[in-house]
Write an enzyme that holds these catalytic residues in place. Structure first.
Site, mmCIF file in Angstrom:
data_model
loop_
_atom_site.group_PDB
_atom_site.id
_atom_site.type_symbol
_atom_site.label_atom_id
_atom_site.label_comp_id
_atom_site.label_asym_id
_atom_site.label_seq_id
_atom_site.Cartn_x
_atom_site.Cartn_y
_atom_site.Cartn_z
ATOM 1 N N SER A 144 0.833 -1.213 0.000
ATOM 2 C CA SER A 144 0.000 0.000 0.000
ATOM 3 C C SER A 144 0.858 1.250 0.000
ATOM 4 C CB SER A 144 -0.865 0.040 1.270
ATOM 5 O OG SER A 144 -1.706 -1.067 1.338
ATOM 6 N N HIS A 165 -0.649 -2.838 -7.481
ATOM 7 C CA HIS A 165 -1.411 -2.472 -6.283
ATOM 8 C C HIS A 165 -2.899 -2.645 -6.538
ATOM 9 C CE1 HIS A 165 -2.794 0.744 -3.231
ATOM 10 N NE2 HIS A 165 -2.624 -0.420 -2.620
ATOM 11 N N GLU A 177 -3.094 -0.323 -9.747
ATOM 12 C CA GLU A 177 -2.032 0.651 -10.006
ATOM 13 C C GLU A 177 -0.771 -0.129 -10.371
ATOM 14 O OE1 GLU A 177 -2.058 2.652 -6.198
ATOM 15 O OE2 GLU A 177 -3.117 4.375 -7.008
ATOM 16 N N ASN A 215 -3.729 5.989 -2.489
ATOM 17 C CA ASN A 215 -3.417 6.124 -1.053
ATOM 18 C C ASN A 215 -2.772 7.460 -0.713
ATOM 19 O OD1 ASN A 215 -4.532 3.680 -0.566
ATOM 20 N ND2 ASN A 215 -2.601 2.569 -0.335
HETATM 21 C C1 LIG Z 1 -10.058 6.477 9.976
HETATM 22 C C2 LIG Z 1 -8.840 5.871 10.590
HETATM 23 C C3 LIG Z 1 -7.578 6.371 9.928
HETATM 24 C C4 LIG Z 1 -6.440 5.408 10.075
HETATM 25 C C5 LIG Z 1 -5.238 5.777 9.299
HETATM 26 C C6 LIG Z 1 -5.471 5.916 7.792
HETATM 27 C C7 LIG Z 1 -4.674 4.952 6.963
HETATM 28 C C8 LIG Z 1 -5.203 4.875 5.541
HETATM 29 C C9 LIG Z 1 -5.309 3.469 4.998
HETATM 30 C C10 LIG Z 1 -5.289 3.442 3.483
HETATM 31 C C11 LIG Z 1 -5.893 2.153 2.921
HETATM 32 C C12 LIG Z 1 -4.865 1.210 2.441
HETATM 33 C C13 LIG Z 1 -5.495 0.088 1.630
HETATM 34 C C14 LIG Z 1 -4.988 0.127 0.215
HETATM 35 O O1 LIG Z 1 -3.796 -0.033 -0.023
HETATM 36 C C15 LIG Z 1 -5.895 0.446 -0.939
HETATM 37 C C16 LIG Z 1 -7.336 0.072 -0.800
HETATM 38 O O2 LIG Z 1 -7.792 -1.010 -1.032
HETATM 39 S S1 LIG Z 1 -8.304 1.366 -0.224
HETATM 40 C C17 LIG Z 1 -9.895 0.632 -0.126
HETATM 41 C C18 LIG Z 1 -10.593 0.620 -1.465
HETATM 42 N N1 LIG Z 1 -11.921 0.038 -1.312
HETATM 43 C C19 LIG Z 1 -12.983 0.750 -0.953
HETATM 44 O O3 LIG Z 1 -12.947 1.967 -0.823
HETATM 45 C C20 LIG Z 1 -14.246 -0.057 -0.698
HETATM 46 C C21 LIG Z 1 -15.438 0.841 -0.527
HETATM 47 N N2 LIG Z 1 -16.620 0.000 -0.284
HETATM 48 C C22 LIG Z 1 -17.335 -0.532 -1.328
HETATM 49 O O4 LIG Z 1 -17.030 -0.415 -2.491
HETATM 50 C C23 LIG Z 1 -18.559 -1.352 -0.929
HETATM 51 O O5 LIG Z 1 -18.935 -0.994 0.383
HETATM 52 C C24 LIG Z 1 -18.304 -2.891 -0.990
HETATM 53 C C25 LIG Z 1 -18.092 -3.337 -2.427
HETATM 54 C C26 LIG Z 1 -17.121 -3.269 -0.123
HETATM 55 C C27 LIG Z 1 -19.544 -3.604 -0.440
HETATM 56 O O6 LIG Z 1 -20.641 -3.226 -1.290
HETATM 57 P P1 LIG Z 1 -22.063 -2.922 -0.655
HETATM 58 O O7 LIG Z 1 -22.985 -2.613 -1.749
HETATM 59 O O8 LIG Z 1 -21.841 -1.936 0.407
HETATM 60 O O9 LIG Z 1 -22.564 -4.219 0.056
HETATM 61 P P2 LIG Z 1 -22.508 -5.748 -0.330
HETATM 62 O O10 LIG Z 1 -21.614 -6.375 0.681
HETATM 63 O O11 LIG Z 1 -23.906 -6.218 -0.489
HETATM 64 O O12 LIG Z 1 -21.784 -5.942 -1.755
HETATM 65 C C28 LIG Z 1 -22.471 -5.647 -2.954
HETATM 66 C C29 LIG Z 1 -22.129 -6.691 -3.973
HETATM 67 O O13 LIG Z 1 -20.733 -6.617 -4.264
HETATM 68 C C30 LIG Z 1 -20.219 -7.929 -4.419
HETATM 69 N N3 LIG Z 1 -19.219 -8.178 -3.407
HETATM 70 C C31 LIG Z 1 -18.996 -7.483 -2.261
HETATM 71 N N4 LIG Z 1 -17.940 -7.965 -1.623
HETATM 72 C C32 LIG Z 1 -17.488 -9.017 -2.369
HETATM 73 C C33 LIG Z 1 -16.409 -9.938 -2.249
HETATM 74 N N5 LIG Z 1 -15.557 -9.871 -1.221
HETATM 75 N N6 LIG Z 1 -16.234 -10.876 -3.209
HETATM 76 C C34 LIG Z 1 -17.084 -10.937 -4.251
HETATM 77 N N7 LIG Z 1 -18.132 -10.107 -4.454
HETATM 78 C C35 LIG Z 1 -18.313 -9.165 -3.505
HETATM 79 C C36 LIG Z 1 -21.334 -8.896 -4.249
HETATM 80 O O14 LIG Z 1 -21.882 -9.232 -5.476
HETATM 81 C C37 LIG Z 1 -22.332 -8.092 -3.422
HETATM 82 O O15 LIG Z 1 -23.630 -8.510 -3.667
HETATM 83 P P3 LIG Z 1 -24.183 -9.742 -2.768
HETATM 84 O O16 LIG Z 1 -25.550 -9.942 -3.265
HETATM 85 O O17 LIG Z 1 -24.091 -9.277 -1.323
HETATM 86 O O18 LIG Z 1 -23.291 -10.932 -3.028
HETATM 87 N N1 NAI Z 2 -6.051 -4.530 3.389
HETATM 88 C C1 NAI Z 2 -6.212 -3.745 2.350
HETATM 89 O O1 NAI Z 2 -7.280 -3.121 2.151
HETATM 90 C C2 NAI Z 2 -5.096 -3.611 1.366
HETATM 91 C C3 NAI Z 2 -3.808 -4.056 1.662
HETATM 92 N N2 NAI Z 2 -2.809 -3.942 0.714
HETATM 93 C C4 NAI Z 2 -1.458 -4.430 1.007
HETATM 94 O O2 NAI Z 2 -1.447 -5.842 0.777
HETATM 95 C C5 NAI Z 2 -0.564 -6.494 1.706
HETATM 96 C C6 NAI Z 2 -1.346 -7.521 2.501
HETATM 97 O O3 NAI Z 2 -2.373 -6.866 3.186
HETATM 98 P P1 NAI Z 2 -3.609 -7.709 3.758
HETATM 99 O O4 NAI Z 2 -3.963 -8.796 2.811
HETATM 100 O O5 NAI Z 2 -4.647 -6.745 4.174
HETATM 101 O O6 NAI Z 2 -2.957 -8.364 5.080
HETATM 102 P P2 NAI Z 2 -3.452 -9.634 5.898
HETATM 103 O O7 NAI Z 2 -2.961 -9.415 7.278
HETATM 104 O O8 NAI Z 2 -4.884 -9.906 5.648
HETATM 105 O O9 NAI Z 2 -2.633 -10.834 5.216
HETATM 106 C C7 NAI Z 2 -1.235 -10.868 5.245
HETATM 107 C C8 NAI Z 2 -0.837 -12.329 5.151
HETATM 108 O O10 NAI Z 2 0.562 -12.414 4.963
HETATM 109 C C9 NAI Z 2 1.008 -13.571 5.640
HETATM 110 N N3 NAI Z 2 2.461 -13.466 5.815
HETATM 111 C C10 NAI Z 2 3.139 -12.639 6.633
HETATM 112 N N4 NAI Z 2 4.466 -12.837 6.500
HETATM 113 C C11 NAI Z 2 4.612 -13.805 5.566
HETATM 114 C C12 NAI Z 2 5.739 -14.453 4.975
HETATM 115 N N5 NAI Z 2 6.982 -14.152 5.345
HETATM 116 N N6 NAI Z 2 5.536 -15.379 4.029
HETATM 117 C C13 NAI Z 2 4.270 -15.705 3.653
HETATM 118 N N7 NAI Z 2 3.155 -15.138 4.181
HETATM 119 C C14 NAI Z 2 3.345 -14.209 5.125
HETATM 120 C C15 NAI Z 2 0.208 -13.582 6.936
HETATM 121 O O11 NAI Z 2 0.209 -14.874 7.508
HETATM 122 C C16 NAI Z 2 -1.157 -13.126 6.436
HETATM 123 O O12 NAI Z 2 -1.979 -14.236 6.119
HETATM 124 C C17 NAI Z 2 0.050 -5.367 2.533
HETATM 125 O O13 NAI Z 2 1.269 -4.987 1.945
HETATM 126 C C18 NAI Z 2 -0.990 -4.258 2.419
HETATM 127 O O14 NAI Z 2 -0.419 -2.968 2.602
HETATM 128 C C19 NAI Z 2 -3.025 -3.388 -0.527
HETATM 129 C C20 NAI Z 2 -4.286 -2.954 -0.861
HETATM 130 C C21 NAI Z 2 -5.392 -3.008 0.063
#
Ligand SMILES: CCCCCCCCCCCCCC(=O)CC(=O)SCCNC(=O)CCNC(=O)[C@H](O)C(C)(C)COP(=O)(O)OP(=O)(O)OC[C@H]1O[C@@H](n2cnc3c(N)ncnc32)[C@H](O)[C@@H]1OP(=O)(O)O
Ligand code: NAI
Length: 310
Positions: A144, A165, A177, A215
């Site tokens: 990330s 990514h 990405e 991000n």
């Molecule tokens: C505030 C604290 C601050 C802390 C510090 C800040 C740090 C910042 C962290 C940065 C993040 C780092 C992570 C990263 O690197 C990058 C990312 O990934 S960022 C996250 C990007 N994703 C989002 O933003 C997700 C937003 N949410 C959504 O899009 C929806 O809510 C979601 C799709 C998750 C769920 O959809 P929703 O309509 O709300 O509900 P459903 O659960 O009914 O889903 C609808 C529909 O979608 C399908 N589906 C959902 N999930 C799955 C799945 N896992 N697999 C397959 N299909 C899925 C499915 O068809 C659902 O319909 P159903 O009838 O329920 O099956």
């Molecule tokens: N959680 C999120 O929404 C997203 C996370 N990422 C990135 O993806 C990576 C994984 O994140 P998550 O899946 O959320 O973490 P997670 O905690 O769900 O899974 C990480 C997995 O890595 C395994 N692991 C740790 N060390 C290991 C090793 N040496 N060899 C093999 N397996 C090992 C752990 O057992 C665990 O199952 C991180 O780099 C995170 O920043 C990127 C996009 C979205």
């Protein structure tokens, strides 16, 4: 037969000008992201081996993939259950699980790492794989926030290293990405882009800068949300509601943090704070750190900012 032959010749000549097409993929990490990446790679016809540190984790990861596939089938094949079952079975046939990453990487075309967001652990993993993977194998990290250049620094194959990514949940989010750093070759960058598109995603590319594109913009927004909560200006629930109804986001920042995992978010902020200690935006959140210390990691542990216990 003639048509098939000429089509085959054309496809071979196209791919010959690039590194061989990616057929076998090794996904390392069977967690939130590794399972999703395994699923979309298998769904699109690639042979995938998902690895993690224990058989229990990879078995649980496989079960997560099956549950997710059932949601895809329910939605995509609701009018044709027979086709849906065929899709489910053919996808699962493309997936293997393992705990011996060195053995798996010895015969793979692409390694996608999705393990814990820790630079040292990622570097150690890639360094060991670099010694056993075939010369043509490309390495990619799903990190990330960590610089691809730093993750790759322990490897000889700097030209065959990039970032892929994906976004959570991988089966639903349409973006990948594709990240290159100075040493990434054009062939590697093109192969990673082709792969991202082959698994059904829209690819964007960017330089190896902190947080790449999404991000870099998301972290400041989410950090300001948690500061607002810490200052007592609004509740987590109201901030989430406001951003969903006022900005049209599918999830508010606290719901999203619980979805991503508070451990991962803590690692991200911690890493950026170490890189730029004077940047107030990346000052770690005491509240997030407290929740992680209490084992409240979000949906993955049943409780984070919210409780998910049934
Ligand atoms: C505030 C604290 C601050 C802390 C510090 C800040 C740090 C910042 C962290 C940065 C993040 C780092 C992570 C990263 O690197 C990058 C990312 O990934 S960022 C996250 C990007 N994703 C989002 O933003 C997700 C937003 N949410 C959504 O899009 C929806 O809510 C979601 C799709 C998750 C769920 O959809 P929703 O309509 O709300 O509900 P459903 O659960 O009914 O889903 C609808 C529909 O979608 C399908 N589906 C959902 N999930 C799955 C799945 N896992 N697999 C397959 N299909 C899925 C499915 O068809 C659902 O319909 P159903 O009838 O329920 O099956
Ligand atoms: N959680 C999120 O929404 C997203 C996370 N990422 C990135 O993806 C990576 C994984 O994140 P998550 O899946 O959320 O973490 P997670 O905690 O769900 O899974 C990480 C997995 O890595 C395994 N692991 C740790 N060390 C290991 C090793 N040496 N060899 C093999 N397996 C090992 C752990 O057992 C665990 O199952 C991180 O780099 C995170 O920043 C990127 C996009 C979205």
């Amino acid at each position: 037969m003639a048509f098939a032959t000429s089509a085959l010749v054309r496809s071979l000549s196209t791919s010959a000008s690039r590194q061989a097409a990616i057929k076998h993929v090794t996904v390392i990490g069977g967690g939130l992201m590794g399972t999703g990446i395994t699923q979309v790679a298998a769904q699109s016809g690639h042979n995938v081996t998902m690895c993690d540190v224990s058989d229990d984790i990879v078995q649980k990861g496989l079960a997560r993939i099956q549950d997710s596939l059932k949601r895809v089938v329910k939605k995509k094949y609701k009018d044709d259950p027979t086709a849906g079952q065929k899709f489910f079975d053919s996808t699962m046939e493309n997936i293997r699980i393992d705990t011996n990453v060195e053995r798996v990487a010895a015969s793979t075309d692409l390694v996608i790492e999705a393990i814990i967001e820790n630079l040292d652990i990622k570097q150690k993993l890639f360094s060991s794989l670099d010694k056993v993977a075939p010369q043509h194998t490309i390495f990619a990290s799903n990190t990330s926030s960590l610089p691809i250049k730093d993750i790759a620094s322990t490897c000889e194959r700097q030209d065959r290293f990039g970032g892929l990514h994906f976004f959570n949940p991988v089966p639903v989010m349409k973006l990948v990405e594709v990240v290159r750093f100075g040493a990434t070759s054009n062939e590697t960058f093109q192969s990673l882009t082709d792969f991202g598109q082959a698994v059904g995603k829209t690819t964007v590319s960017c330089k190896d800068t902190p947080g790449f594109i999404v991000n870099r913009l998301l972290v400041p927004y989410m950090m300001e949300a948690v500061r607002m909560l810490e200052r007592g200006e609004a509740s987590a629930r109201d901030i989430d509601t406001a951003m969903k109804l006022g900005a049209g986001y599918p999830m508010g920042p606290f719901e999203l943090c619980d979805y991503v995992g508070l451990d991962t978010t803590k690692f991200i902020v911690q890493g950026w704070h170490e890189l730029d200690p004077d940047q107030p935006l990346f000052k770690p959140s005491e509240l997030v750190n407290k929740l992680v210390a209490e084992g409240k990691l979000g949906m993955k542990s049943g409780e984070g900012f919210y409780s998910y216990k049934k």
